[in-house]
Design a protein around this motif. Structure first.
Motif, mmCIF file in Angstrom:
data_model
loop_
_atom_site.group_PDB
_atom_site.id
_atom_site.type_symbol
_atom_site.label_atom_id
_atom_site.label_comp_id
_atom_site.label_asym_id
_atom_site.label_seq_id
_atom_site.Cartn_x
_atom_site.Cartn_y
_atom_site.Cartn_z
ATOM 1 N N THR A 1 25.595 36.492 3.968
ATOM 2 C CA THR A 1 26.529 35.786 4.838
ATOM 3 C C THR A 1 25.806 34.833 5.780
ATOM 4 N N ASN A 2 24.515 34.990 5.954
ATOM 5 C CA ASN A 2 23.773 34.128 6.870
ATOM 6 C C ASN A 2 23.611 32.707 6.340
ATOM 7 N N ASP A 3 23.699 32.529 5.038
ATOM 8 C CA ASP A 3 23.456 31.219 4.448
ATOM 9 C C ASP A 3 24.716 30.386 4.324
ATOM 10 N N THR A 4 25.832 30.873 4.825
ATOM 11 C CA THR A 4 27.079 30.145 4.655
ATOM 12 C C THR A 4 27.647 29.715 5.995
ATOM 13 N N TYR A 5 28.453 28.669 5.941
ATOM 14 C CA TYR A 5 29.154 28.173 7.120
ATOM 15 C C TYR A 5 30.627 28.490 6.971
ATOM 16 N N LYS A 6 31.295 28.715 8.099
ATOM 17 C CA LYS A 6 32.721 28.974 8.107
ATOM 18 C C LYS A 6 33.361 28.095 9.175
ATOM 19 N N ILE A 7 34.668 27.963 9.072
ATOM 20 C CA ILE A 7 35.418 27.179 10.044
ATOM 21 C C ILE A 7 36.399 28.117 10.724
ATOM 22 N N GLN A 8 36.357 28.143 12.045
ATOM 23 C CA GLN A 8 37.307 28.960 12.791
ATOM 24 C C GLN A 8 38.510 28.092 13.121
ATOM 25 N N ILE A 9 39.688 28.561 12.687
ATOM 26 C CA ILE A 9 40.892 27.757 12.915
ATOM 27 C C ILE A 9 41.820 28.372 13.958
ATOM 28 N N PHE A 10 41.557 29.636 14.351
ATOM 29 C CA PHE A 10 42.450 30.283 15.313
ATOM 30 C C PHE A 10 41.724 31.402 16.027
ATOM 31 N N SER A 11 42.108 31.627 17.294
ATOM 32 C CA SER A 11 41.637 32.766 18.066
ATOM 33 C C SER A 11 42.771 33.183 18.986
ATOM 34 N N GLY A 12 43.216 34.425 18.859
ATOM 35 C CA GLY A 12 44.329 34.878 19.690
ATOM 36 C C GLY A 12 44.837 36.232 19.263
ATOM 37 N N LYS A 13 46.165 36.405 19.358
ATOM 38 C CA LYS A 13 46.801 37.691 19.068
ATOM 39 C C LYS A 13 46.874 37.962 17.567
ATOM 40 N N SER A 14 47.009 39.241 17.228
ATOM 41 C CA SER A 14 46.980 39.684 15.840
ATOM 42 C C SER A 14 48.090 39.061 14.990
ATOM 43 N N GLU A 15 49.303 39.114 15.468
ATOM 44 C CA GLU A 15 50.428 38.599 14.679
ATOM 45 C C GLU A 15 50.297 37.096 14.437
#
Length: 129
Positions: free
Chosen positions: A54-68
């Motif tokens: 997993t260290n060699d890959t990039y990801k994009i975060q599209i959301f941060s908040g509540k579970s639902e």
């Protein structure tokens, strides 16, 4: 405070040692019966886990908040971008939606530009193990 004479202190110390000497802990005998297939499956899983990096890959975060809201965001994303995988990560106190598994930063930035049109607060991350 009263000081005990040596004969009384010896009289009290010896029974304490005798009582402590007779105290036994649990036996350490343990018998484990397991199916030999279990060990084989465990070894296969260890091989697979070492091959995943997993260290060699990039990801994009599209959301941060509540579970639902995170679940809804991920569902909407998967419906629109069927060729990019996504997952929900819990990082106290928020749920984060990470998408993609990009090998190079250039590939991740291309997809980031496209995803930014739909989702406003997106950014590139490189998660560590």
């Amino acid at each position: 405070m009263r000081i005990l004479t040596p004969s009384k202190s010896v009289f009290l110390t010896i029974p304490m040692f005798l009582l402590a000497y007779n105290i036994n802990a649990q036996d350490q005998n343990l018998t484990l019966n397991q199916d030999p297939k279990f060990e084989q499956l465990l070894n296969d899983k260890r091989k697979i886990n070492t091959s995943i990096s997993t260290n060699d890959t990039y990801k994009i975060q599209i959301f941060s908040g509540k579970s639902e809201e995170a679940k809804k965001t991920l569902t909407d994303f998967k419906r629109e971008y069927t060729n990019i995988d996504g997952t929900i990560i819990f990082n106290t106190p928020n749920y984060k939606v990470w998408v993609g598994n990009f090998r190079t930063r250039i590939e991740a930035e291309r997809n980031l530009a496209e995803i930014k049109n739909k989702y406003k607060s997106v950014f590139l991350i490189k998660p560590s193990k």
